[in-house]
Design an enzyme around this catalytic site. Structure first.
Site: not given
Ligand code: IMP
Ligand code: MG
Length: 388
Positions: A12-13, A15, A17, A39-41, A202, A279, A282
């Site tokens: 969620d840095e 990326k 954008k 989830g890239h906004t 991630q 949702g 964080r």
């Molecule tokens: P998973 O990737 O759904 O197995 O989740 C493993 C961990 O990675 C959890 O703590 C999630 O919240 C975190 N995580 C997975 N994808 C993202 C992302 O795109 N952004 C932030 N945290 C993520």
């Molecule tokens: Mg994200």
């Protein structure tokens, strides 16, 4: 010149954008890892889109979902439908590797069941079936896209997977095949000409090997995976490391600079820090320099990009973790105590206090911050020194 964009914290840095901005100078945007957990906004003009699987390119890019990506067909189709409203030709520019692993309802069910069984030790996954898709694949019982071309073969594979995993509803092949029909003509390993931007997902701290295991995701987030995950090579590339002016984490696991009280809540509200996939609120905390330095070293970055700098505008004091009570080591991260230094806050990003904050980070990690992003739109990015 090719580029690799990775996140240097826990995801969620921003990326998406940055990829959108850099996409203007690249022909291809390639996803090589992660799945619909990402989830890239991205703002396409005034329209906000959350990209889970579609690379975050613009109107001229070719998009490749390469084999390192875990594909959830339903999510992919609904994203294609959404983004077709903005770019009607999106499908003609999209290519999906036949070697991608498919996430079926079985893996999503396994993901949730595992989390429940872990109880207090649960990871707080996104529930998108990521871990089980990787483990089923490692156990050689997973489904790949190429399995979908033969219905009989697919049904047999699903039966075996259901039996081994204890999944009761055996009738999932037809739904998967219906979803598959919609993208079938896009399945190919394309010939890539022109420059490539590898879009990471991630963050380094969520990498299964280099992150805070077991509180990590299950596909690699490090830039070296760009080549392994995509099957592509590059002779000339730059690595872009994206980080926020503070730190966030969603899900469970160690987070040394976390602010549990009102200051954490204030950053959460100011920064709109709620997961774009689930949702969930964080967790928020100050920037962690030893952590950032570690991520820069692991990913060997060339350029730093700071995002959400504006979120801290107007705060009295801003904290930075400048050291720990012992040397930073991943296996110690649950025990280490951060030492926080406070600096004066800034009114706006033209203030000298902000310039000092950026210089402190640069000195600590030994890299220059090339871009600063200060809002959600593609235009709200400035080169350093800050001016707009
Ligand atoms: P998973 O990737 O759904 O197995 O989740 C493993 C961990 O990675 C959890 O703590 C999630 O919240 C975190 N995580 C997975 N994808 C993202 C992302 O795109 N952004 C932030 N945290 C993520
Ligand atoms: Mg994200």
């Amino acid at each position: 010149m090719d580029s690799i964009v990775v996140g240097l914290q826990w995801g969620d840095e921003g990326k998406g954008k940055i990829v959108q901005k850099l996409s203007r100078s690249h022909d291809w945007i390639v996803r090589f890892s992660g799945g619909a957990n990402a989830g890239h906004t991205v703002y396409h003009g005034k329209i906000k889109m959350i990209h889970h699987l579609l690379p975050s390119g613009t109107d001229k890019n070719f998009l490749f979902i390469s084999r390192g990506t875990l594909v959830d067909l339903e999510t992919l189709n609904s994203e294609i439908k959404e983004i077709s409203k903005i770019y009607p030709d999106i499908k003609e520019r999209l290519f999906i590797s036949p070697y991608c692993r498919i996430v079926t309802p079985i893996e999503k069910w396994q993901d949730n069941a595992l989390e429940k069984m872990k109880g207090k030790k649960s990871v707080g996954t996104t529930g998108r079936g990521i871990g089980p898709t990787v483990s089923n694949d490692a156990n050689r019982i997973g489904i790949r896209i190429f399995d979908m071309f033969d219905e009989k073969h697919l049904t047999e594979k699903i039966e075996m997977l259901s039996e081994i995993s204890g999944f009761k509803d055996k009738d999932i092949s037809s739904k998967l095949l219906n979803e598959f029909e919609m993208i079938k003509d896009r399945i190919t390993e394309p010939e890539i000409n022109g420059s490539v931007l590898f879009e990471g997902t991630q963050g380094i701290m969520l990498d299964p090997m280099y992150g805070t295991y077991p509180y990590v995701t299950s596909t690699p987030s490090v830039p070296s995976f760009a080549f392994y995950g995509s099957g592509l090579q590059s002779q000339k590339y730059e690595i872009w490391g994206v980080f926020k002016a503070y730190t966030t984490r969603v899900g469970a696991g160690p987070f040394p600079t976390e602010l549990l009280g009102d200051s954490g809540e204030e950053i959460r509200q100011r920064g709109g820090e709620f997961g774009s996939t689930t949702g969930r609120p964080r967790r928020c905390g100050w920037i962690d320099l030893p952590q950032l330095k570690y991520s820069c070293r692991i990913s060997n970055i060339d350029h730093l990009v700071m995002t959400k700098a504006d979120v801290l505008n107007g705060l009295d004091k801003i904290g930075l973790c400048v050291s720990y009570d012992r040397e930073f080591a991943l296996y110690d991260i649950e025990k280490i105590k951060p030492e926080i230094e406070y600096v004066n806050g800034w009114k706006n990003l033209e203030s000298s206090e902000f310039a000092d904050f950026v210089s402190t980070i640069e000195k600590y990690v030994g890299k220059h911050v090339d871009y600063i992003s200060y809002g959600p739109s593609e235009e709200e990015i400035s080169e350093r020194p800050f001016s707009h």
